[in-house]
Write a protein that holds these residues in place. Sequence first.
Motif, PDB file in Angstrom:
ATOM      1  N   ASP A   1      -9.948  -2.606  -6.084  1.00  0.00           N
ATOM      2  CA  ASP A   1     -10.726  -2.376  -6.639  1.00  0.00           C
ATOM      3  C   ASP A   1     -11.243  -0.570  -6.854  1.00  0.00           C
ATOM      4  N   LYS A   2     -11.856  -0.590  -5.632  1.00  0.00           N
ATOM      5  CA  LYS A   2     -12.226   0.683  -5.563  1.00  0.00           C
ATOM      6  C   LYS A   2     -11.764   1.774  -4.890  1.00  0.00           C
ATOM      7  N   LEU A   3     -10.907   0.765  -3.796  1.00  0.00           N
ATOM      8  CA  LEU A   3     -10.092   2.229  -2.614  1.00  0.00           C
ATOM      9  C   LEU A   3      -8.513   2.351  -3.088  1.00  0.00           C
ATOM     10  N   HIS A   4      -8.006   1.484  -4.584  1.00  0.00           N
ATOM     11  CA  HIS A   4      -6.719   1.959  -4.808  1.00  0.00           C
ATOM     12  C   HIS A   4      -6.062   2.154  -3.616  1.00  0.00           C
ATOM     13  N   VAL A   5      -5.631   1.123  -3.240  1.00  0.00           N
ATOM     14  CA  VAL A   5      -4.872   1.964  -2.039  1.00  0.00           C
ATOM     15  C   VAL A   5      -3.284   1.099  -2.115  1.00  0.00           C
ATOM     16  N   ASP A   6      -2.333   1.730  -1.905  1.00  0.00           N
ATOM     17  CA  ASP A   6      -0.956   0.634  -2.475  1.00  0.00           C
ATOM     18  C   ASP A   6      -0.598  -0.448  -0.649  1.00  0.00           C
ATOM     19  N   PRO A   7      -0.733  -1.787  -1.646  1.00  0.00           N
ATOM     20  CA  PRO A   7      -0.784  -2.781   0.068  1.00  0.00           C
ATOM     21  C   PRO A   7       0.377  -3.126   0.721  1.00  0.00           C
ATOM     22  N   GLU A   8       1.298  -1.804   0.238  1.00  0.00           N
ATOM     23  CA  GLU A   8       2.419  -2.081   1.822  1.00  0.00           C
ATOM     24  C   GLU A   8       2.135  -0.818   2.435  1.00  0.00           C
ATOM     25  N   ASN A   9       1.138  -0.671   1.891  1.00  0.00           N
ATOM     26  CA  ASN A   9      -0.046   0.156   3.716  1.00  0.00           C
ATOM     27  C   ASN A   9      -0.368  -0.896   4.467  1.00  0.00           C
ATOM     28  N   PHE A  10      -0.801  -1.851   4.085  1.00  0.00           N
ATOM     29  CA  PHE A  10      -1.319  -2.984   4.967  1.00  0.00           C
ATOM     30  C   PHE A  10      -0.198  -3.199   5.959  1.00  0.00           C
ATOM     31  N   LYS A  11       0.951  -3.178   5.103  1.00  0.00           N
ATOM     32  CA  LYS A  11       2.156  -4.132   6.227  1.00  0.00           C
ATOM     33  C   LYS A  11       2.575  -2.885   7.141  1.00  0.00           C
ATOM     34  N   LEU A  12       2.513  -1.503   6.767  1.00  0.00           N
ATOM     35  CA  LEU A  12       2.683  -0.318   7.765  1.00  0.00           C
ATOM     36  C   LEU A  12       2.081   0.033   8.501  1.00  0.00           C
ATOM     37  N   LEU A  13       0.695   0.017   8.842  1.00  0.00           N
ATOM     38  CA  LEU A  13      -1.319   0.239  10.111  1.00  0.00           C
ATOM     39  C   LEU A  13      -0.335  -1.402  10.717  1.00  0.00           C
TER      40      LEU A  13
ATOM     41  N   ALA B   1      -2.487 -11.303   3.542  1.00  0.00           N
ATOM     42  CA  ALA B   1      -4.564 -11.680   2.864  1.00  0.00           C
ATOM     43  C   ALA B   1      -5.148 -10.654   1.631  1.00  0.00           C
ATOM     44  N   LEU B   2      -4.339  -9.170   2.385  1.00  0.00           N
ATOM     45  CA  LEU B   2      -5.096  -8.300   1.898  1.00  0.00           C
ATOM     46  C   LEU B   2      -4.267  -8.032   0.443  1.00  0.00           C
ATOM     47  N   GLY B   3      -3.516  -7.940   0.471  1.00  0.00           N
ATOM     48  CA  GLY B   3      -2.818  -7.637  -0.861  1.00  0.00           C
ATOM     49  C   GLY B   3      -3.149  -8.925  -1.755  1.00  0.00           C
ATOM     50  N   HIS B   4      -3.792 -10.520  -1.208  1.00  0.00           N
ATOM     51  CA  HIS B   4      -3.796 -11.353  -2.648  1.00  0.00           C
ATOM     52  C   HIS B   4      -4.576 -11.112  -3.220  1.00  0.00           C
ATOM     53  N   LYS B   5      -5.707 -10.432  -3.821  1.00  0.00           N
ATOM     54  CA  LYS B   5      -6.266 -10.401  -4.696  1.00  0.00           C
ATOM     55  C   LYS B   5      -6.214  -9.274  -5.503  1.00  0.00           C
ATOM     56  N   TYR B   6      -5.242  -7.978  -5.223  1.00  0.00           N
ATOM     57  CA  TYR B   6      -4.544  -7.610  -5.721  1.00  0.00           C
ATOM     58  C   TYR B   6      -4.482  -7.677  -8.242  1.00  0.00           C
TER      59      TYR B   6
ATOM     60  N   GLY C   1      -8.877 -15.967   2.075  1.00  0.00           N
ATOM     61  CA  GLY C   1     -10.766 -16.616   1.960  1.00  0.00           C
ATOM     62  C   GLY C   1     -11.689 -15.445   3.080  1.00  0.00           C
ATOM     63  N   ALA C   2     -11.210 -15.230   4.336  1.00  0.00           N
ATOM     64  CA  ALA C   2     -11.347 -14.198   5.725  1.00  0.00           C
ATOM     65  C   ALA C   2     -11.217 -13.377   4.652  1.00  0.00           C
ATOM     66  N   PHE C   3     -10.270 -12.695   3.977  1.00  0.00           N
ATOM     67  CA  PHE C   3     -10.291 -10.854   3.971  1.00  0.00           C
ATOM     68  C   PHE C   3     -10.253 -11.102   2.156  1.00  0.00           C
ATOM     69  N   ALA C   4     -10.739 -12.263   0.991  1.00  0.00           N
ATOM     70  CA  ALA C   4     -10.720 -12.213   0.149  1.00  0.00           C
ATOM     71  C   ALA C   4     -11.516 -10.786  -0.498  1.00  0.00           C
ATOM     72  N   LYS C   5     -12.516 -10.595   0.077  1.00  0.00           N
ATOM     73  CA  LYS C   5     -13.369  -9.618  -0.968  1.00  0.00           C
ATOM     74  C   LYS C   5     -12.866  -8.218  -0.230  1.00  0.00           C
ATOM     75  N   LEU C   6     -12.689  -8.118   1.223  1.00  0.00           N
ATOM     76  CA  LEU C   6     -11.635  -6.832   2.100  1.00  0.00           C
ATOM     77  C   LEU C   6     -10.533  -6.602   0.469  1.00  0.00           C
ATOM     78  N   SER C   7      -9.712  -7.600   0.380  1.00  0.00           N
ATOM     79  CA  SER C   7      -8.946  -7.460  -1.194  1.00  0.00           C
ATOM     80  C   SER C   7      -8.900  -6.414  -2.124  1.00  0.00           C
ATOM     81  N   GLU C   8     -10.899  -7.026  -2.857  1.00  0.00           N
ATOM     82  CA  GLU C   8     -10.878  -6.578  -4.034  1.00  0.00           C
ATOM     83  C   GLU C   8     -10.979  -5.226  -3.835  1.00  0.00           C
ATOM     84  N   LEU C   9     -11.984  -5.094  -3.072  1.00  0.00           N
ATOM     85  CA  LEU C   9     -12.036  -3.434  -2.395  1.00  0.00           C
ATOM     86  C   LEU C   9     -11.217  -2.583  -2.578  1.00  0.00           C
TER      87      LEU C   9
END
Lengths: 147, 147
Positions: free
Chosen positions: B95-107, B141-146, B84-92
């Motif tokens: 949809d807008k930034l097109h970041v491969d969610p693998e990068n969230f694990k790397l960070l 959570a950041l990958g959830h809305k992909y 819930g906390a990261f829903a909007k950031l996940s969409e961003l």
Amino acid sequence: MVHLSGEEKTAIATLWGKVNADEVGGEALGRLLVVYPWTQRFFDSFGDLSSATAVMGNPKVKAHGKKVIDAFSNGLKHLDDLKGTFSSLSELHCDKLHVDPENFRLLGNEIVIVLAHHLGKDFTPKVQAAFQKVVAGVANALAHKYH
Amino acid sequence: MVNLNAEEKSIICSLWGKLNVEETGGEALGRLLVVYPWTQRFFDSFGNMSSSSAIMGNPKVKAHGKKVLTSFGEAIKNLDNLKGAFAKLSELHCDKLHVDPENFKLLGNVLVIVLASHFGKEFTPEVQAAWQKLVSGVANALGHKYH
């Protein structure tokens, strides 16, 4: 094969000269068993792994950590032929030990974390980048003979 | 949802209280860009990222690192509802930034390494385990809305 520049190779050799490899090995293996508890399944004969304290103090964990890091140190002397260097160990881990190769990446990561932990500021971004290339190369080499 | 027990939550909050969000965020993002150079593609407008020193000293990297880690702070207030906390950031990010969610694990991983290098003895295996669960939960959570 891992591609390291001359500067990266020097940075790695310098860094490795500053750490107590045996300690790094024991700590990295211990942290692997604490942070990713399913990895304990490979070490049934090690005795008490019931808590973080038990794991980190366990003499079999420390001894095996040393064994692992000795192999890793050997890899550092053969960065131009990691696949050859780890060929027998790769076969062993596949055919006899049945270790999922993903665990090599997890352990490599733990080694990086332990180095950061021990070296603090000396573990600069450049040194980290060089070392992460090495642990990735070692993990790939260990997975290379899997079938 | 990430399953953290009361002790793990307390460990996380305690370490959070001790860290400098601006410095830690800047360093984590900087190290991501150094260690995994392809991630620089998301930050074309950041200016000079031609070397490790340039990246670590780049004011836009530091500012963005602070922004990223500040939002991480939101996670810590919502450990029971990271999705819930990261829903909007996940969409961003999808949809807008097109970041491969693998990068969230790397960070997340780089953040753990930065914590290890800053906190020394305090960064015990239990503390590491709690934080690795957290960064993994945030990445999920950041990958959830992909889509």
